[in-house]
Design a protein around this motif. Structure first.
Motif, PDB file in Angstrom:
ATOM      1  N   TRP A   1      12.775  14.470  30.571  1.00 21.73           N
ATOM      2  CA  TRP A   1      12.112  15.747  30.860  1.00 21.73           C
ATOM      3  C   TRP A   1      10.975  15.980  29.893  1.00 21.73           C
ATOM      4  O   TRP A   1      10.862  15.330  28.856  1.00 21.73           O
ATOM      5  N   TYR A   2      10.130  16.945  30.248  1.00 18.40           N
ATOM      6  CA  TYR A   2       8.907  17.298  29.514  1.00 18.40           C
ATOM      7  C   TYR A   2       9.033  18.782  29.189  1.00 18.40           C
ATOM      8  O   TYR A   2       8.982  19.622  30.073  1.00 18.40           O
ATOM      9  N   GLU A   3       9.202  19.071  27.886  1.00 22.67           N
ATOM     10  CA  GLU A   3       9.587  20.417  27.479  1.00 22.67           C
ATOM     11  C   GLU A   3       8.438  21.229  26.873  1.00 22.67           C
ATOM     12  O   GLU A   3       7.706  20.723  26.017  1.00 22.67           O
ATOM     13  N   GLU A   4       8.327  22.452  27.311  1.00 21.94           N
ATOM     14  CA  GLU A   4       7.448  23.499  26.786  1.00 21.94           C
ATOM     15  C   GLU A   4       6.086  22.980  26.318  1.00 21.94           C
ATOM     16  O   GLU A   4       5.706  23.143  25.166  1.00 21.94           O
TER      17      GLU A   4
ATOM     18  N   GLY B   1      11.690  27.665  28.617  1.00 25.30           N
ATOM     19  CA  GLY B   1      12.416  28.924  28.639  1.00 25.30           C
ATOM     20  C   GLY B   1      12.854  29.419  27.280  1.00 25.30           C
ATOM     21  O   GLY B   1      13.266  30.570  27.137  1.00 25.30           O
ATOM     22  N   GLU B   2      12.778  28.589  26.249  1.00 28.37           N
ATOM     23  CA  GLU B   2      13.319  28.989  24.951  1.00 28.37           C
ATOM     24  C   GLU B   2      12.598  30.194  24.357  1.00 28.37           C
ATOM     25  O   GLU B   2      13.180  30.912  23.526  1.00 28.37           O
ATOM     26  N   ASN B   3      11.363  30.434  24.766  1.00 30.72           N
ATOM     27  CA  ASN B   3      10.615  31.571  24.243  1.00 30.72           C
ATOM     28  C   ASN B   3      10.448  32.697  25.261  1.00 30.72           C
ATOM     29  O   ASN B   3       9.586  33.571  25.093  1.00 30.72           O
ATOM     30  N   GLU B   4      11.278  32.690  26.293  1.00 32.34           N
ATOM     31  CA  GLU B   4      11.279  33.780  27.261  1.00 32.34           C
ATOM     32  C   GLU B   4      12.324  34.827  26.851  1.00 32.34           C
ATOM     33  O   GLU B   4      13.379  34.486  26.309  1.00 32.34           O
ATOM     34  N   TYR B   5      12.018  36.081  27.119  1.00 30.79           N
ATOM     35  CA  TYR B   5      12.905  37.182  26.771  1.00 30.79           C
ATOM     36  C   TYR B   5      13.418  37.864  28.035  1.00 30.79           C
ATOM     37  O   TYR B   5      12.625  38.380  28.823  1.00 30.79           O
ATOM     38  N   THR B   6      14.714  37.836  28.223  1.00 35.25           N
ATOM     39  CA  THR B   6      15.434  38.543  29.287  1.00 35.25           C
ATOM     40  C   THR B   6      15.265  37.870  30.656  1.00 35.25           C
ATOM     41  O   THR B   6      14.369  37.060  30.883  1.00 35.25           O
ATOM     42  N   LYS B   7      16.126  38.276  31.572  1.00 36.97           N
ATOM     43  CA  LYS B   7      16.150  37.691  32.916  1.00 36.97           C
ATOM     44  C   LYS B   7      14.893  37.991  33.716  1.00 36.97           C
ATOM     45  O   LYS B   7      14.565  37.264  34.653  1.00 36.97           O
ATOM     46  N   TYR B   8      14.176  39.040  33.350  1.00 36.31           N
ATOM     47  CA  TYR B   8      12.989  39.417  34.128  1.00 36.31           C
ATOM     48  C   TYR B   8      11.879  38.377  33.974  1.00 36.31           C
ATOM     49  O   TYR B   8      11.203  38.019  34.951  1.00 36.31           O
ATOM     50  N   ALA B   9      11.675  37.885  32.770  1.00 42.13           N
ATOM     51  CA  ALA B   9      10.678  36.835  32.562  1.00 42.13           C
ATOM     52  C   ALA B   9      11.106  35.545  33.264  1.00 42.13           C
ATOM     53  O   ALA B   9      10.282  34.861  33.885  1.00 42.13           O
ATOM     54  N   TYR B  10      12.388  35.213  33.186  1.00 42.67           N
ATOM     55  CA  TYR B  10      12.883  34.012  33.875  1.00 42.67           C
ATOM     56  C   TYR B  10      12.728  34.143  35.386  1.00 42.67           C
ATOM     57  O   TYR B  10      12.374  33.172  36.065  1.00 42.67           O
ATOM     58  N   ALA B  11      13.002  35.321  35.916  1.00 50.59           N
ATOM     59  CA  ALA B  11      12.887  35.513  37.365  1.00 50.59           C
ATOM     60  C   ALA B  11      11.462  35.253  37.831  1.00 50.59           C
ATOM     61  O   ALA B  11      11.235  34.639  38.886  1.00 50.59           O
TER      62      ALA B  11
ATOM     63  N   GLY C   1       7.762  27.309  38.372  1.00 48.99           N
ATOM     64  CA  GLY C   1       7.143  26.758  37.179  1.00 48.99           C
ATOM     65  C   GLY C   1       8.095  26.040  36.249  1.00 48.99           C
ATOM     66  O   GLY C   1       7.695  25.652  35.144  1.00 48.99           O
ATOM     67  N   VAL C   2       9.327  25.833  36.659  1.00 52.75           N
ATOM     68  CA  VAL C   2      10.323  25.209  35.788  1.00 52.75           C
ATOM     69  C   VAL C   2      11.349  24.475  36.639  1.00 52.75           C
ATOM     70  O   VAL C   2      11.675  24.904  37.751  1.00 52.75           O
ATOM     71  N   ASP C   3      11.837  23.355  36.111  1.00 52.50           N
ATOM     72  CA  ASP C   3      12.897  22.591  36.775  1.00 52.50           C
ATOM     73  C   ASP C   3      14.212  22.693  36.025  1.00 52.50           C
ATOM     74  O   ASP C   3      15.281  22.668  36.637  1.00 52.50           O
ATOM     75  N   ILE C   4      14.132  22.771  34.697  1.00 47.05           N
ATOM     76  CA  ILE C   4      15.323  22.884  33.850  1.00 47.05           C
ATOM     77  C   ILE C   4      15.145  24.118  32.981  1.00 47.05           C
ATOM     78  O   ILE C   4      14.241  24.176  32.137  1.00 47.05           O
ATOM     79  N   VAL C   5      15.982  25.109  33.192  1.00 50.22           N
ATOM     80  CA  VAL C   5      15.858  26.407  32.527  1.00 50.22           C
ATOM     81  C   VAL C   5      16.585  26.338  31.181  1.00 50.22           C
ATOM     82  O   VAL C   5      17.735  25.915  31.100  1.00 50.22           O
ATOM     83  N   GLN C   6      15.903  26.784  30.115  1.00 52.57           N
ATOM     84  CA  GLN C   6      16.417  26.623  28.756  1.00 52.57           C
ATOM     85  C   GLN C   6      16.495  27.962  28.014  1.00 52.57           C
ATOM     86  O   GLN C   6      15.647  28.278  27.186  1.00 52.57           O
ATOM     87  N   PRO C   7      17.523  28.756  28.252  1.00 48.34           N
ATOM     88  CA  PRO C   7      17.651  30.013  27.511  1.00 48.34           C
ATOM     89  C   PRO C   7      17.951  29.758  26.032  1.00 48.34           C
ATOM     90  O   PRO C   7      18.628  28.797  25.673  1.00 48.34           O
TER      91      PRO C   7
ATOM     92  N   HIS D   1      18.810  26.021  24.752  1.00 47.91           N
ATOM     93  CA  HIS D   1      17.971  25.786  23.579  1.00 47.91           C
ATOM     94  C   HIS D   1      18.822  26.131  22.365  1.00 47.91           C
ATOM     95  O   HIS D   1      19.178  27.280  22.146  1.00 47.91           O
ATOM     96  N   GLY D   2      19.157  25.138  21.588  1.00 47.97           N
ATOM     97  CA  GLY D   2      20.043  25.346  20.459  1.00 47.97           C
ATOM     98  C   GLY D   2      21.475  25.003  20.824  1.00 47.97           C
ATOM     99  O   GLY D   2      21.838  24.840  21.986  1.00 47.97           O
ATOM    100  N   GLY D   3      22.280  24.883  19.777  1.00 50.97           N
ATOM    101  CA  GLY D   3      23.666  24.492  19.979  1.00 50.97           C
ATOM    102  C   GLY D   3      24.633  25.532  19.457  1.00 50.97           C
ATOM    103  O   GLY D   3      24.327  26.720  19.438  1.00 50.97           O
ATOM    104  N   GLY D   4      25.792  25.082  19.042  1.00 54.22           N
ATOM    105  CA  GLY D   4      26.791  25.975  18.493  1.00 54.22           C
ATOM    106  C   GLY D   4      27.797  26.452  19.519  1.00 54.22           C
ATOM    107  O   GLY D   4      27.598  26.331  20.732  1.00 54.22           O
ATOM    108  N   PRO D   5      28.911  27.017  19.039  1.00 46.37           N
ATOM    109  CA  PRO D   5      30.005  27.420  19.929  1.00 46.37           C
ATOM    110  C   PRO D   5      29.619  28.457  20.975  1.00 46.37           C
ATOM    111  O   PRO D   5      30.105  28.392  22.106  1.00 46.37           O
ATOM    112  N   THR D   6      28.782  29.427  20.624  1.00 43.69           N
ATOM    113  CA  THR D   6      28.471  30.476  21.599  1.00 43.69           C
ATOM    114  C   THR D   6      27.801  29.892  22.836  1.00 43.69           C
ATOM    115  O   THR D   6      28.122  30.267  23.969  1.00 43.69           O
TER     116      THR D   6
END
Length: 395
Positions: free
Chosen positions: A253-256, A280-290, A297-303, A331-336
């Motif tokens: 893939w080709y990211e951001e 998607g890593e620099n998008e804020y809230t579902k409205y920007a993603y929508a 404009g995106v194939d793989i969404v990265q919250p 975008h990022g790891g960790g348990p959450t």
């Protein structure tokens, strides 16, 4: 016993002795306090992407929401750079978020999210304000999981018990003209068991990008994936020009490649290229993603866990992506992030650093055959180790 009573009873049983549990379930669960810790980490080894330099001072904010049942919800918001950022988030949590949450029932996270939006809308629900809202939402879900005696991914409606992971390891390193540090980092990731790695491109010429991709390919061998991440370095024309080369070289893939706000440019880029566009890593809230998703404009969404708004918003973003037939990778790891991805039928990857060494959280992530196994403890897995906090706490 109704559903809320069941959740309260299960969580109290997990968190309290029998007498305390009996007392806790007599009344409704309430948030009684909000506590924060400011953390600061010493400078480390410098590294960079196309436009950022890392390795200098960094830090984060720990959030704890206490309840009258003896259950505490945890969240942690990290900053890879900008030394003053964590203190701003801490101020928002203590001076604005506290007033909305204390005294409320944490089993209503969507209603509490609406209250937080209303309380902070004058200065916008983006930027560090959204970091604070995300922390609050994660801590609320941590309470719910502990109250139910369940890992949160099961409360969200589990889809999987493990999620594939890739290593973000191919940074730019100082004094690495021969790419020896770059190749060693990639080799170490594959030796650890990651089946895929992501490398940074875009800081220099296209020829330099080609050299980095070839080095990564040579280290990876057959059957392993290489993703490339340009971190907003290009305009549309350059993004198309370099993207054609990346796809010819077999990058997964080709990211951001461009600034996040130009959704129309991302739509044109996606039309021009065959390689999947991840962003998607620099998008804020579902409205920007929508908007981004509806423009194709995106194939793989990265919250991102901080910018996207926490568990509640993440799950709505994933649902929008699923409705358009799109995949999700964190975008990022960790348990959450693991908890949320395990509840998404369209989740394909957790981004991760090395899992070697001591975890900052009480429950460490476990990887088997290139996949992260489901957490086992109740809650979000967001509770930090006390010694980790003591070591890095400011003041």
């Amino acid at each position: 016993m109704n559903r809320r009573e069941f959740f309260r009873a299960g969580g109290a049983a997990a968190a309290l002795p029998a007498a305390g549990w009996a007392e806790a379930v007599k009344g409704s669960l309430k948030i009684t306090g909000l506590e924060t810790d400011l953390l600061r980490f010493p400078p480390g080894k410098p590294f960079a992407d196309a436009i950022h330099n890392f390795g200098t001072e960094s830090g984060g904010v720990v959030l704890r929401l206490t309840t009258d049942a003896g259950i505490t919800g945890w969240a942690y918001i990290s900053f890879g750079m900008i030394a003053g950022g964590p203190r701003v988030v801490q101020t928002i949590l203590e001076q604005e978020v506290r007033a909305v949450l204390v005294g409320q029932d944490p089993t209503f996270p969507k209603r509490l999210r609406a209250g937080l939006w209303k309380a902070t809308e004058y200065h916008g629900v983006q930027g560090v304000v959204q970091f604070a809202i995300a922390a609050a939402d994660i801590a609320l879900w941590d309470i719910l999981g502990k109250a139910a005696g369940l890992p949160v991914y099961k409360m969200l409606g589990a889809y999987a018990e493990r999620v594939p992971a890739y290593s973000m390891c191919g940074w730019y390193y100082e004094n690495d003209g021969d790419l020896s540090q770059f190749k060693q980092a990639i080799s170490a990731a594959f030796e650890e068991g990651f089946p895929a790695v992501k490398i940074k491109v875009g800081r220099a010429s296209l020829d330099d990008d080609i050299r980095r991709i070839e080095a990564a390919r040579g280290t990876a061998g057959k059957g392993r994936r290489i993703m490339v991440d340009a971190n907003q370095a290009f305009n549309l024309n350059e993004a198309i020009r370099r993207g054609r080369v990346y796809q010819q070289m077999g990058c997964y893939w080709y990211e951001e490649p461009m600034p996040p706000y130009d959704h129309s440019a991302y739509a044109e880029l996606a039309r021009e290229l065959d390689i999947p566009i991840a962003t998607g890593e620099n998008e804020y809230t579902k409205y920007a993603y929508a908007d981004l998703i509806s423009r194709r404009g995106v194939d793989i969404v990265q919250p991102d866990n901080r910018r996207s708004g926490g568990v509640t918003e993440w799950m709505e973003i994933a649902a929008i992506a699923s409705a358009f037939g799109l995949d999700v990778a964190s975008h990022g790891g960790g348990p959450t992030n693991v908890h949320m991805l395990l509840a998404m039928p369209n989740a394909i990857y957790l981004e991760s650093e090395s899992l070697k060494g001591e975890s900052s959280t009480l429950e460490a992530l476990r990887m088997r055959d290139g996949e992260i196994l489901a957490p086992e403890t109740p809650g979000m897995g967001s509770e930090l180790r006390p010694d980790f906090i003591r070591k890095h706490k400011v003041g």
